[in-house]
Write a protein that holds these residues in place. Structure first.
Motif, short mmCIF file in Angstrom:
data_model
loop_
_atom_site.label_atom_id
_atom_site.label_comp_id
_atom_site.label_asym_id
_atom_site.label_seq_id
_atom_site.Cartn_x
_atom_site.Cartn_y
_atom_site.Cartn_z
N PHE A 160 -21.82 -31.17 16.62
CA PHE A 160 -20.98 -31.35 15.44
C PHE A 160 -20.31 -30.03 15.06
O PHE A 160 -20.79 -28.95 15.38
N ARG A 161 -19.18 -30.15 14.33
CA ARG A 161 -18.47 -28.96 13.90
C ARG A 161 -18.56 -28.82 12.38
O ARG A 161 -18.85 -29.78 11.67
N ILE A 162 -18.29 -27.62 11.91
CA ILE A 162 -18.30 -27.32 10.48
C ILE A 162 -16.89 -26.95 10.07
O ILE A 162 -16.26 -26.08 10.70
N LEU A 163 -16.39 -27.59 9.05
CA LEU A 163 -15.04 -27.33 8.57
C LEU A 163 -15.10 -26.50 7.29
O LEU A 163 -15.73 -26.90 6.31
N ARG A 172 -16.85 -22.25 18.86
CA ARG A 172 -15.84 -23.30 18.63
C ARG A 172 -16.37 -24.35 17.66
O ARG A 172 -15.64 -25.27 17.31
N ARG A 173 -17.60 -24.19 17.22
CA ARG A 173 -18.19 -25.20 16.34
C ARG A 173 -17.80 -24.99 14.88
O ARG A 173 -18.15 -25.81 14.03
N VAL A 174 -17.14 -23.89 14.59
CA VAL A 174 -16.73 -23.61 13.21
C VAL A 174 -15.21 -23.53 13.16
O VAL A 174 -14.59 -22.77 13.91
N LYS A 175 -14.61 -24.31 12.26
CA LYS A 175 -13.17 -24.24 12.06
C LYS A 175 -12.91 -23.78 10.64
O LYS A 175 -13.22 -24.49 9.68
N LEU A 176 -12.37 -22.59 10.48
CA LEU A 176 -12.03 -22.03 9.18
C LEU A 176 -10.51 -22.00 9.05
O LEU A 176 -9.83 -21.39 9.87
N CYS A 177 -9.99 -22.64 8.04
CA CYS A 177 -8.53 -22.74 7.94
C CYS A 177 -8.13 -23.10 6.51
O CYS A 177 -8.96 -23.43 5.67
N THR A 178 -6.83 -23.04 6.25
CA THR A 178 -6.30 -23.51 4.99
C THR A 178 -6.13 -25.03 5.05
O THR A 178 -6.18 -25.62 6.13
N THR A 221 -16.86 -37.81 11.80
CA THR A 221 -17.91 -37.66 12.81
C THR A 221 -17.94 -36.24 13.36
O THR A 221 -19.01 -35.64 13.54
N VAL A 222 -16.76 -35.69 13.63
CA VAL A 222 -16.67 -34.34 14.20
C VAL A 222 -17.14 -33.30 13.19
O VAL A 222 -17.94 -32.42 13.51
N TYR A 223 -16.64 -33.40 11.96
CA TYR A 223 -16.98 -32.41 10.93
C TYR A 223 -18.10 -32.96 10.04
O TYR A 223 -17.84 -33.56 9.00
N ARG A 224 -19.33 -32.72 10.47
CA ARG A 224 -20.47 -33.25 9.73
C ARG A 224 -20.68 -32.48 8.43
O ARG A 224 -21.18 -33.02 7.45
N GLU A 251 -20.54 -40.76 -1.06
CA GLU A 251 -21.96 -41.05 -1.19
C GLU A 251 -22.82 -40.32 -0.16
O GLU A 251 -24.01 -40.11 -0.38
N SER A 252 -22.22 -39.94 0.97
CA SER A 252 -23.04 -39.39 2.05
C SER A 252 -22.56 -38.04 2.59
O SER A 252 -23.13 -37.52 3.54
N ALA A 253 -21.53 -37.48 2.00
CA ALA A 253 -20.94 -36.25 2.55
C ALA A 253 -21.88 -35.05 2.39
O ALA A 253 -22.61 -34.93 1.41
N ASN A 254 -21.85 -34.19 3.40
CA ASN A 254 -22.48 -32.89 3.30
C ASN A 254 -21.40 -31.91 2.84
O ASN A 254 -20.75 -31.26 3.65
N LEU A 255 -21.19 -31.87 1.54
CA LEU A 255 -20.06 -31.14 0.96
C LEU A 255 -20.57 -29.95 0.16
O LEU A 255 -21.35 -30.10 -0.79
N PHE A 256 -20.12 -28.77 0.55
CA PHE A 256 -20.53 -27.51 -0.08
C PHE A 256 -19.29 -26.90 -0.71
O PHE A 256 -18.36 -26.49 -0.01
N VAL A 257 -19.24 -26.86 -2.04
CA VAL A 257 -18.04 -26.43 -2.74
C VAL A 257 -18.33 -25.18 -3.58
O VAL A 257 -19.31 -25.15 -4.33
N VAL A 258 -17.49 -24.17 -3.41
CA VAL A 258 -17.58 -22.95 -4.22
C VAL A 258 -16.39 -22.94 -5.17
O VAL A 258 -15.24 -23.12 -4.73
#
Length: 416
Positions: free
Chosen positions: A53-56, A81-87, A210-213, A238-245
């Motif tokens: 899985f990738r991290i967005l 390549r598992r981390v995508k950091l972008c605007t 699916t790609v960005y868990r 309901e199920s997102a792994n969402l980390f917000v700053v």
């Protein structure tokens, strides 16, 4: 030097070690939020070496994304390549280059960044008799409002009177059709088409999820409604792994659709656990104290939010000076800078509300022997010959673009 877990306080450590679910980190300036965000991403990668899985990571400037990438590469001791950091816009660009064909876009679409080029599209619609547009610039402002608020043409009756609504619907649809025909996009339409793609193509939406868990968002308070609606399409409520700053005390992009109410929407939609990072390790105590006093007057502020706490040992002075004229103000600035040794003046920053004012300051500085530089937006190639080649390539990519043709003609006439 990269910060490690051992360098973190308790709240920072809790945020870094957070695994699944929705988390909102309320982080003030200088609180180490970037370190927390990058450490969390690196930890997720290290703890799942056999997963694919990738991290967005979504942020608001290319510079911030690059700085975060450097930190993560240092923490992982290799590029991944598992981390995508972008605007947000970069994410939309990649999405549309891969799947935009479903909306009539080719993968090699070009991006319009100049408002004059965007207005020329509307002028072309008017000149061709396709749509009657009295004021292209004014129409463009209305289109931008629709883009930043995520408003579709079918939703316009909720915002405008019937006659005005019909006209604006025609202009909006004509503008979008012209962009598609010429294989061009502007920043607002990137968000618009990306949202349409995810709404009308469930398969693509499922693939992205699916790609960005794990999805991380930095500076969330600066999101406009269109960006938030896009986020909701890639992060299940309901199920997102969402980390917000975020920090609702730092909403500085209201001109671009940001709104303090967006955090309330996030809390209502996702019901995140909240961790606060009130410590400020960057600013002197005097600055933090004044900021706290100003923020206290914000009637919309969450009363449960902890005030900033200064941890920096740097001494600082905040002063407010009043002058009778702008010339007197410039002279006052000169008198403040003159005593500073020349090898330390690069730490001095002057902010004004317009480049015109800064130009007057620079003239005064030049007269006093003070070296200064006005930082301006990077422009496309300035050499006419290079511009000619550049716009030839753009025209080849978008043969129907009148703006590219006009710029090509202008560049050619400047070649000596």
């Amino acid at each position: 030097m990269n910060i490690t877990l051992d360098d973190l306080n308790e709240n920072q450590r809790q945020a870094v070690e957070w695994k699944d679910g929705r988390l909102l980190v309320l982080a003030g300036p200088g609180s180490g939020k970037t370190a927390v965000l990058t450490l969390r991403i690196a930890r997720l990668v290290k703890n799942s070496p056999d997963d694919s899985f990738r991290i967005l990571g979504l942020t608001f400037t290319v510079k911030a994304a690059k700085e975060m990438q450097v930190r993560i590469d240092g923490l992982l001791e290799e590029k991944t390549r598992r981390v995508k950091l972008c605007t947000f816009h970069s994410f939309c660009t990649d999405l549309l280059r891969q799947h935009g064909s479903h909306l009539g876009l080719h993968p090699d679409f070009s991006v319009i960044t100049d408002d004059k080029d965007r207005a020329s599209i509307l002028k072309e619609l008017d000149d061709n008799g396709e749509i009657d547009i009295d004021n292209p610039e004014d129409a463009l402002k209305k289109i931008d409002v629709m883009f930043t608020h995520g408003i579709d043409a079918d939703e316009l009756p909720n915002y405008f009177e019937s006659e005005q609504c019909v006209v604006l619907q025609s202009i909006f649809k004509g503008y979008l059709n012209k962009l598609t025909e010429s294989n061009q996009l502007d920043f607002g339409s990137m968000l618009y088409f990306s949202r349409k793609l995810l709404e009308t193509m469930p398969r693509i939406s499922r693939q992205v999820k699916t790609v960005y868990r794990y999805i991380c968002v930095d500076e969330f308070q600066d999101t406009n409604l269109a960006q938030y609606r896009l986020l909701k399409l890639i992060a299940e409520q309901e199920s997102a792994n969402l980390f917000v700053v975020a920090d609702d005390d730092q909403v500085i992009f209201q001109w671009n659709g940001a709104d303090p109410k967006r955090l309330d929407e996030l809390k209502s939609d996702y019901h995140p656990i909240i961790i606060q990072l009130p410590e400020n390790f960057r600013c002197p105590q005097a600055v933090v104290e004044i900021a706290n006093k100003l923020i206290a007057h914000n009637s919309d502020r969450d009363i449960s939010k902890v005030a900033g706490v200064a941890h920096s040992q740097t001494q600082g002075i905040v002063s407010l000076d009043v002058y009778d004229s702008f010339d007197a103000e410039i002279q006052g600035v000169v008198e403040k800078i003159n005593p500073i040794p020349k090898n330390q003046r690069e730490t001095c920053l002057i902010i004004a509300r317009s480049n015109k004012l800064l130009s007057q300051v620079k003239v005064a500085f030049d007269g006093q022997g003070i070296n200064a530089e006005i930082v301006s937006k990077h422009q496309d190639f300035s050499c006419p010959l290079v511009q000619t080649i550049y716009y030839c390539l753009k025209l080849a990519n978008s043969p129907d673009s009148r703006s590219a043709l006009n710029k090509l003609c202008s560049a050619v006439t400047q070649i000596n």
